[in-house]
Design an enzyme around this catalytic site. Structure first.
Site, PDB file in Angstrom:
ATOM      1  CB  CYS A 135     -14.567 -14.570   2.921  1.00 11.34           C
ATOM      2  SG  CYS A 135     -14.271 -15.779   1.606  1.00 11.34           S
ATOM      3  CD  GLU A 208     -18.541 -15.973   3.771  1.00  7.01           C
ATOM      4  OE1 GLU A 208     -18.548 -17.206   3.580  1.00  7.01           O
ATOM      5  OE2 GLU A 208     -17.989 -15.176   2.991  1.00  7.01           O
TER       6      GLU A 208
END
Length: 217
Positions: A135, A208
């Site tokens: 992230c 993601e």
């Protein structure tokens, strides 16, 4: 070769697919549908709430005061600095932070954050670091790419504050501190553990991409 150099070589091609994602490209161009961005912000705010809890588990599992401070600063940076950009945009859309917290979690948000929290609860500090790092690191990668590629249009771009947050020196330092921490943490790992940690990292990378897909579609 440092462990994060090895990791980056494994994911570089995959991360480059993020840069071609329509959600990312349209943020850079300033053409992304604002309703899509609003829905993304809601889910990402809820994500950051759960993501911060993973750092909290890291703090509990820390072995030194220095390590505890490192996780504490990560919690504060996520909950205060990063979330602040989201809150300002959300207020522009007529939503307060408290109202946003009452929104329903999408399946992707729930699945991704549950995966990270599960790894954190059952794993060690290396696993916590690797499950959270995609992230931070990929957003820094994306933010700097967007600013470099679409900087000519930045002043008129509605998404400028978002871009500048992830392209900022502060966020770069936050990312580099994590890279240094991981390299120190993983300096003596064997091949088996190296592959295990890479698998954890890659799964978060795939989540993601799912998050970008969900935001756009």
């Amino acid at each position: 070769m440092k462990f994060t150099d090895y990791i980056f070589e494994q994911v570089k091609e995959f991360w480059n697919s993020y840069l071609e994602h329509p959600f990312v490209k349209e943020i850079g161009e300033g053409t992304l549908d604002r309703e899509k961005f609003k829905n993304y912000l809601i889910q990402d705010y809820l994500y950051l709430k759960e993501y911060s809890k993973v750092f909290c588990i890291g703090l509990v599992k820390s072995k030194t005061m220095e390590e505890m401070k490192f996780y504490y600063n990560s919690i504060r940076g996520t909950m205060e600095d990063e979330a602040a950009v989201h809150i300002k945009y959300l207020e522009g859309f007529g939503l307060t932070a408290k109202e946003t917290e009452k929104c329903e979690y999408d399946l992707t948000t729930t699945s991704y954050t549950s995966y990270m929290q599960g790894v954190a609860l059952t794993g060690d500090l290396k696993e916590i670091a690797l499950v959270t790092m995609p992230c931070t690191w990929s957003y820094s990668y994306i933010g700097k790419y967007i600013k470099k590629t679409y900087g000519y249009n930045l002043e008129e771009n509605f998404f400028k504050p978002w871009i500048e947050e992830y392209a900022s020196d502060g966020f770069t330092k936050f990312t580099n501190d994590w890279i240094d921490y991981i390299n120190d943490l993983c300096k003596d790992i064997n091949e088996e553990e190296k592959k295990k940690l890479l698998a954890i990292f890659m799964k978060s990378c795939m989540y993601e991409l799912n998050f970008w897909d969900n935001a756009y579609n």
